[in-house]
Design a protein around this motif. Structure first.
Motif, PDB file in Angstrom:
ATOM      1  N   LEU A 154       0.794  -1.167  -0.019  1.00 12.79           N
ATOM      2  CA  LEU A 154      -0.104  -0.104  -0.025  1.00 12.79           C
ATOM      3  C   LEU A 154       0.882   1.203   0.032  1.00 12.79           C
ATOM      4  N   SER A 155       2.002   1.325   0.304  1.00  7.55           N
ATOM      5  CA  SER A 155       2.993   2.227   0.070  1.00  7.55           C
ATOM      6  C   SER A 155       3.170   2.899  -1.329  1.00  7.55           C
ATOM      7  N   ALA A 170       0.481   0.266   5.093  1.00  4.61           N
ATOM      8  CA  ALA A 170       1.602  -0.482   5.229  1.00  4.61           C
ATOM      9  C   ALA A 170       1.901  -1.767   4.120  1.00  4.61           C
ATOM     10  N   ASP A 171       2.629  -2.370   4.359  1.00  2.00           N
ATOM     11  CA  ASP A 171       3.204  -3.463   3.154  1.00  2.00           C
ATOM     12  C   ASP A 171       3.525  -4.840   3.790  1.00  2.00           C
ATOM     13  N   GLY A 172       3.174  -5.867   3.303  1.00  2.00           N
ATOM     14  CA  GLY A 172       3.517  -7.119   3.814  1.00  2.00           C
ATOM     15  C   GLY A 172       2.949  -8.286   3.120  1.00  2.00           C
ATOM     16  N   ALA A 173       3.047  -9.524   3.354  1.00  2.00           N
ATOM     17  CA  ALA A 173       2.315 -10.675   2.901  1.00  2.00           C
ATOM     18  C   ALA A 173       2.310 -11.956   3.719  1.00  2.00           C
ATOM     19  N   GLY A 174       1.172 -12.656   3.722  1.00  2.00           N
ATOM     20  CA  GLY A 174       0.962 -13.738   4.331  1.00  2.00           C
ATOM     21  C   GLY A 174       0.347 -14.851   3.610  1.00  2.00           C
ATOM     22  N   ALA A 175       0.558 -16.081   3.901  1.00  2.00           N
ATOM     23  CA  ALA A 175       0.121 -16.923   2.970  1.00  2.00           C
ATOM     24  C   ALA A 175      -0.320 -18.456   3.825  1.00  2.00           C
ATOM     25  N   VAL A 176      -1.065 -19.146   3.303  1.00  2.00           N
ATOM     26  CA  VAL A 176      -1.473 -20.359   4.031  1.00  2.00           C
ATOM     27  C   VAL A 176      -1.490 -21.486   2.717  1.00  2.00           C
ATOM     28  N   THR A 313      -2.013  -3.561   6.818  1.00  2.00           N
ATOM     29  CA  THR A 313      -1.327  -4.309   5.516  1.00  2.00           C
ATOM     30  C   THR A 313      -2.565  -4.663   4.456  1.00  2.00           C
ATOM     31  N   SER A 314      -3.955  -4.580   4.616  1.00  2.00           N
ATOM     32  CA  SER A 314      -4.890  -4.881   3.755  1.00  2.00           C
ATOM     33  C   SER A 314      -5.048  -6.523   3.726  1.00  2.00           C
ATOM     34  N   ALA A 315      -5.049  -6.937   2.793  1.00  2.00           N
ATOM     35  CA  ALA A 315      -5.267  -8.383   2.262  1.00  2.00           C
ATOM     36  C   ALA A 315      -4.131  -9.258   3.178  1.00  2.00           C
TER      37      ALA A 315
END
Length: 356
Positions: A154-155, A170-176, A313-315
């Protein structure tokens, strides 16, 4: 005779989360730095949102890069490799290309080709939408293992001079990784939308308006688009920065999302006291506190508060918060967690899951 013909041979089966992974950008931005962009204070930001710091990715690091890292960690946690993945569902609103989908590129980088791969655009609710889709793909026999990623940068779409949003995103990623299970590990999803409030969170400028403002084409239609774009945002740079009607979103989330979360509990046949964790979208600490109170969650339930040092970080916020609870040992393996995402659309989705 045609009515007796059965389509498909795979019996219904259950699904659960097998592994979780996260990518947290190394750059930390504290409130003091934010206050060099806008007229605000560390105290005001903390009191209004609970945010102390947030993470921003480097300019050269994109949505695909962060998603690949989080996804690789989730696969490793599940004891799987890219070739074991049958589908990649990637939730994001900040991939800077209309096409191709970021999911297809991530799948290729992970060695998951020819897995099905597509993006989901449901704002901050995107990851929980992806979990619903992934679980259904596994339960229905369409896929054996599904990789679900929530990622946003999002930055790239934050106006640092907008006092209403500059401190949030902010920024980032998560996964499953979602795979087959003998027992149900993902409950029914309760989801929906209210497009009548679409303007509450939106891009200030559309891609079409951006094109016309940068290089107006000839013709009355193009001129009209340019005029409308200028009238809609006369002082804004020609870029689709995000804007938010903060009070509208706050009231909607506080009063409408707790009932949705309760419906997800009811659909799963789970009581509040059965939960080990509550993992809501990390939008605002005050919203989280209000939901905890309305749901009457006991003190034994761990509440995810990743927002304090990660921002919104949204999604990515729900999987990032879930990963932190597990990594810090705050919740047990196999525990029950209530997930809920909500935001732009306005859209929402919630489900109870068994943690890996």
């Amino acid at each position: 005779m045609s009515g007796a013909v059965r389509i498909g041979t795979t019996p219904s089966r259950q699904a659960r989360i097998l592994g979780v992974g996260a990518h947290r950008p190394p750059r930390v931005i504290d409130n003091a730095e934010v206050c060099t962009w806008i007229d605000s204070s560390d105290e005001w930001i903390r009191q209004r949102t609970g945010i102390v710091t947030r993470r921003w990715a480097a300019p050269e690091v994109g949505v695909v890069d962060m998603a690949e890292d989080a996804a690789a960690k989730a696969l490793a946690a599940a004891g799987l490799a890219g070739e074991d993945v049958d589908a990649v569902v990637l939730a994001t609103v900040s991939h800077p290309y209309q096409t191709p989908a970021a999911a297809a590129i991530v799948a290729d980088r992970l060695g998951a080709t020819p897995a099905a791969a597509f993006d989901v655009s449901a704002g901050c609710a995107g990851f929980c939408h992806g979990v619903a889709l992934g679980a259904d793909l596994v339960r229905g026999g369409t896929a054996g293992h599904v990789l679900v990623v929530g990622v946003d940068k999002l930055s790239d779409f934050t106006d640092v001079h907008d006092r209403s949003t500059a401190f949030l995103f902010a920024d980032g990623a998560g996964a499953v990784v979602i795979g087959p299970s003998e027992e149900a590990g993902i409950g029914p999803t309760v989801w929906g939308s209210d497009g009548g409030q679409a303007d509450a969170i939106r891009s200030k400028v559309s891609w079409l308006q951006l094109r016309e403002r940068e290089a107006p084409a000839a013709g009355a239609a193009a001129e009209q688009v340019a005029v409308e774009a200028a009238a809609a945002a006369p002082e804004q740079a020609p870029w689709p920065y995000l804007e938010q009607a903060g009070q509208t979103v706050f009231r909607w989330a506080v009063w409408q999302m707790a009932p949705v979360a309760q419906r997800a509990l009811d659909a799963a046949g789970v009581r509040a006291e059965d939960l080990d964790a509550f993992v809501p979208h990390q939008a605002n600490a005050r919203i989280i506190d209000a939901m905890v109170k309305q749901l009457k969650l006991p003190e034994s339930v761990r509440i995810a508060r990743d927002i304090v040092d990660m921002g919104n970080t949204s999604a990515a916020s729900v999987p990032l918060a879930m990963e932190r609870l597990l990594a810090d040992g705050e919740v047990p393996s196999g525990g029950l967690a209530l997930l809920i995402g909500y935001g732009a659309g306005l859209s929402y989705a919630a489900q109870v899951v068994r943690l890996p």
